[in-house]
Write an enzyme that holds these catalytic residues in place. Sequence first.
Site, PDB file in Angstrom:
ATOM      1  N   SER A 147      -6.644   9.938  33.241  1.00  0.00           N
ATOM      2  CA  SER A 147      -7.150  11.039  32.432  1.00  0.00           C
ATOM      3  C   SER A 147      -8.179  11.849  33.225  1.00  0.00           C
ATOM      4  CB  SER A 147      -7.730  10.501  31.128  1.00  0.00           C
ATOM      5  OG  SER A 147      -7.999  11.544  30.221  1.00  0.00           O
TER       6      SER A 147
ATOM      7  N   ASP B 164       1.244  11.072  23.616  1.00  0.00           N
ATOM      8  CA  ASP B 164      -0.144  11.381  23.958  1.00  0.00           C
ATOM      9  C   ASP B 164      -0.587  12.617  23.171  1.00  0.00           C
ATOM     10  OD1 ASP B 164      -2.584  12.092  25.173  1.00  0.00           O
ATOM     11  OD2 ASP B 164      -1.963  11.227  27.084  1.00  0.00           O
TER      12      ASP B 164
ATOM     13  N   HIS C 122      -2.542   7.975  24.369  1.00  0.00           N
ATOM     14  CA  HIS C 122      -3.375   8.339  25.522  1.00  0.00           C
ATOM     15  C   HIS C 122      -4.270   7.206  26.015  1.00  0.00           C
ATOM     16  CE1 HIS C 122      -5.551  11.107  28.172  1.00  0.00           C
ATOM     17  NE2 HIS C 122      -6.676  10.539  27.750  1.00  0.00           N
TER      18      HIS C 122
END
Length: 413
Positions: A236, A305, A336
Amino acid sequence: MGDAISSLLFQPPPPTRLKESKVIWLTNSFGKRIPAFFIECPKDDRTGEGIRAPLPGEQPQGGGGGGSYYSKGSTKSQMNHTLATGGSRTNGAGNAVTPPSYNNNNNNGGEEGPQQVPSTPQIRTSKELEMSLLNNGRIGGGPSAPGGGGNASCTPTILYSHANAEDLGNIYPWCKFLSKMLGVNIFAYDYTGYGLATDQGDPSEEYCFADVTAAYTYLNQTLQIPAHSILLYGRSLGSGPSCYLAAKTAEEGEAVGGLILHAPFLSVYRIVLESGCTLPGDRFANVDYAPFIRSPVLFIHGTKDSIVPFNHSERLLDTIIEPYRADPLFIKDMGHNNVHASVRPLFVERLREYLDTHILPELRERRKHSESARSRMVNRVRIGDKLGNIRKEGSGEWKTLDLFLPCRFIWER
């Protein structure tokens, strides 16, 4: 405007604590002190490769296993059943199969038999790492230094850049899991303003780039781990510093060994607005760095996600030059933030496949060349010791022998 964006982008969690004695302190180019930890996996002394713990239902492999303790004998249907049942596997009668356990005991009377997993990965202090370098001549994937004992290592070291609402204390269990299952070393660090570095100022893109550079410099220069043995893993937010560093090392002619991008984004603005280009004030424009990356790239993303749209990975993959595209891992229904236990076997298997296909073959080849060169050098020294001082027969004079590989001797006239 920039400060407002940073305050929305960076959301450090309440700091979690690690044992101070296990923290490695780094200083970035802005003078900010950030914490890090190094997890070292157990290694096979014969191959120099990290030892992998078996997945459920896998059997340990003895001798010449290339550092792997798992058997690939499981059928695809068995693996699918493992995923469907959350990590357990059943036999033909429907009873649960208990994975084998391993210990350090050798009951073979000293004879070499099936290897046992000697230990779990261990967190190392900076002093322990420096002593290992001094005594063994290497850490991780570096070649054995002159005079150093042991074999050159084929164990990659992952430089892990974590996600937004995490710090070192949060990610330690996950990093130890990766080290154990993949047979790799893990070096993770905190960004300025996170964890034990909350007193160093507010986080920013510039600080993140300086932080990952400081971490890489520690591995590459202090611990002497070569670039080809270092893999970057960015999850991320961590995809930003990881893409930056991968492109930077490629531009400098020493590209890292690989790059794993877990739930990456094109850029921060593009998460909420498709701009078609990088706008002024945008942050972590991974899409602009990706074309310059010269390392095999593995993309991991969940199709469900809701924070970073799944198509960001698809579009980033298209910007990577063809020879450096590894087969992506797009996991159906995964979100996610978590790799659910039910998909972990698949997750680990695909990461191992990436390592076995794109990373370990080159490390093995380099190890072979390193050992061959070292063997020639040792033989040259030994022969030189024996023949360097020989009296010319009947003259009483000492003559010099010049040694030319492979083993040509020319008398001095």
